[in-house]
Design an enzyme around this catalytic site. Structure first.
Site, short mmCIF file in Angstrom:
data_model
loop_
_atom_site.label_atom_id
_atom_site.label_comp_id
_atom_site.label_asym_id
_atom_site.label_seq_id
_atom_site.Cartn_x
_atom_site.Cartn_y
_atom_site.Cartn_z
N HIS A 229 -7.75 -5.05 -1.33
CA HIS A 229 -6.49 -4.49 -0.83
C HIS A 229 -6.00 -5.22 0.41
O HIS A 229 -4.95 -4.89 0.95
CB HIS A 229 -6.69 -3.00 -0.51
CG HIS A 229 -5.42 -2.25 -0.26
ND1 HIS A 229 -4.39 -2.20 -1.18
CD2 HIS A 229 -5.00 -1.53 0.81
CE1 HIS A 229 -3.40 -1.47 -0.69
NE2 HIS A 229 -3.74 -1.06 0.51
N ASP B 163 -8.04 -4.24 -6.60
CA ASP B 163 -7.51 -3.42 -5.52
C ASP B 163 -7.47 -1.96 -5.98
O ASP B 163 -6.86 -1.63 -7.00
CB ASP B 163 -6.10 -3.91 -5.18
CG ASP B 163 -5.46 -3.15 -4.02
OD1 ASP B 163 -6.01 -2.14 -3.58
OD2 ASP B 163 -4.38 -3.60 -3.58
N SER C 232 0.84 -1.20 0.00
CA SER C 232 0.00 0.00 0.00
C SER C 232 0.88 1.26 0.00
O SER C 232 1.77 1.39 -0.83
CB SER C 232 -0.95 -0.05 1.21
OG SER C 232 -1.93 0.95 1.14
#
Length: 520
Positions: free
Chosen positions: A501, A404, A341
């Site tokens: 995610h 995602d 991320s």
């Protein structure tokens, strides 16, 4: 992120200028009004003409040549998202604290029965200290596994062994874990388990998104406004004569709206030969001036003296010093930089800054950059900068799971914000069967909001939820998901990009995933 347009001599001349302060686009979301969002949607005005935009001279000139810029609906959408995130900041902060407290309270006391029993024994555990070793964050509640087990050694390849998660189907393709543990032709990690890594340190550093205020008297009285929000781990493969040094950046925290706001922000800054780079990620590493006239002043090679005076450190400088020290201690070691991320964005930017500052001794020892669910960091120039300035090849691999949303932001909105991904993308369209995308190819639905992908996105969300409930039956108890992870996945039925995610899917992809050979 270049604003030059259609054959105009003035725009072409502006594009040639690469000085800091001339090429930048800073969108100040806190100044955006509802009428501004309507204007972006309905009127044909250069983006740089708005009061909430701070643009460099060359950027403004090029935008003036273009007039209305394409993709402004995505700029408007970004600002709507920013407003929503800003409004949710405090509710999410307090909700997150309450949820984490409750989950830790139940967990540390051994469930509901344990709570009652501990009350009787006067041994009730109250998890008030978030820094305690046994306090788990929301991410740890979603996926509490701490080991990434290695591939089967060559001598045992094809031998069934449930304790070695290499996928169990070697003929299906190349296990992703093999790709990530290979340095050229030499295995970096064939004889050891990840759990045996030697912990070097955890570093919590100052985020430059808040200002450093320096008082007089030679810097005495300097103070920071903000918090230490850029965090990273450093570890080595063993305590002595290590073969690998790993730098792992911490990613976006689920309830931290500031992190999510940074991910979607469209602001960028010209960094000379390094190209146009996302301002938020630069600030997280230690950017000193957004409006500097040259890149060396904006992000100097050495840290500001004021930071040392008040005992603060910026991530780039601190981790660079730690790496230098570890490379001296381990002369045969190669470096792997990684992150999920927001941490993936920092993992991509960190080695590029090392190359930008001419840290050849460190850059030449970097073997690989591996990121997971990484947002876009810069333009096409930035995407190729590390490879062009590293004396030895650096394997840069991005892993993207399904839809995602994070790898699809900041939105690629040329010419307003021409964000591009670099490296080789390994894309999973489900069930941990991946494929390597062609150079320059982006994952499907690159800006996330393309309506033609709606059916596929929601179908994937239902499929992942179903898979999560039953994967353990095939792969073993280590793949049994708890209620927190299941609830998180259920959120994907409303917003598919959020559930995709999950770090659990990225860990599973490394343990179980196979990548089809790249088509010629």
């Amino acid at each position: 992120m270049t604003m030059a347009g259609g054959g105009s001599a003035a725009a072409a001349n502006a594009k040639k200028k690469k000085k800091m302060g001339e090429e930048k686009l800073i969108i100040m979301s806190e100044k955006v009004r509802f009428i501004d969002i309507l204007s972006l949607l309905l009127l044909r005005r250069p983006i740089t003409s708005y009061h909430f935009v701070d643009a460099g001279d060359a950027t403004a000139a090029a935008a003036g040549e273009l007039g209305s810029t394409p993709g402004e609906w995505l700029v408007a959408l970004t600002e709507i998202i920013q407003k929503a995130l800003a409004a949710a900041y405090y509710p999410a902060k307090y909700l997150g604290a309450a949820v984490e407290f409750f989950l830790n309270f139940v967990s540390l006391n051994g469930g509901v029965i344990g709570i009652l029993w501990n009350i009787v024994r006067f041994k009730l555990v109250i998890p008030l200290n978030r820094e305690a070793p046994n306090f788990r964050s929301m991410i740890a509640m979603i996926d509490g596994r701490t080991e990434l087990k290695p591939m089967k050694p060559a001598a045992t390849a094809g031998v069934e062994d449930d304790d070695l998660e290499s996928g169990g189907c070697a003929a299906a393709g190349v296990p992703l874990i093999r790709r990530h543990l290979v340095d050229g032709e030499h295995l970096l990690a064939e004889q050891y388990s990840i759990s045996e890594f030697n912990f070097v340190g955890f570093y919590s550093c100052w985020n430059r998104s808040t200002n450093l205020v320096v008082a007089g008297n030679g810097g005495r009285g300097a103070e920071f406004i903000g918090s230490e929000t850029t965090q990273a781990f450093v570890m080595t493969e063993r305590a002595t004569d290590a073969a690998a040094i790993v730098v792992a950046f911490r990613g976006t925290e689920p309830f931290n709206m500031q992190d999510w706001s940074t991910d979607v922000n469209l602001s960028w800054l010209g960094m000379a030969a390094m190209g146009h780079v996302h301002v938020g990620f630069l600030k997280a590493l230690g950017l000193q001036e957004v409006d500097a006239k040259d890149a060396a002043r904006a992000f100097p090679r050495e840290p500001p003296a004021a930071a040392a005076l008040v005992g603060r450190s910026f991530a780039y400088y601190k981790l660079r010093d730690v790496l230098r020290d570890q490379l001296r201690r381990h002369p045969n070691a190669r470096v792997v930089v990684t992150g999920h991320s927001l941490g993936g964005a920092l993992a991509a930017a960190f080695p590029a800054l090392l190359a930008f500052h001419g840290e050849a001794d460190v850059v030449s020892r970097i073997a690989a950059v591996h990121t997971y669910g990484q947002p876009r960091v810069g333009d096409a120039t930035f995407a190729g900068f590390l490879a062009a300035n590293a004396a030895t090849p650096v394997a840069f691999q991005r892993v993207v799971y399904r839809y995602d949303i994070v790898p699809r932001v900041p939105f690629d909105v040329p010419p307003v914000a021409d964000f591009r991904h670099g490296g080789t993308c390994v894309y999973y369209d489900g069930w941990y069967a991946g494929r390597t995308l062609a150079a320059g190819e982006d994952a499907p639905n690159k800006n996330y909001f393309n309506p033609k992908y709606i059916v596929s996105m929601y179908g994937n969300a239902w499929g992942d939820l179903f898979k999560a409930m039953f994967l353990w039956a095939k792969e073993g108890k280590d793949y049994r998901e708890g209620p927190v992870s299941i609830v998180y996945r259920a959120a994907g039925l409303l917003f598919p990009g959020l559930a995709s995610h999950s770090p659990r899917d990225y860990v599973n992809a490394i343990r179980l995933g196979h990548v089809a050979p790249k088509e010629a």
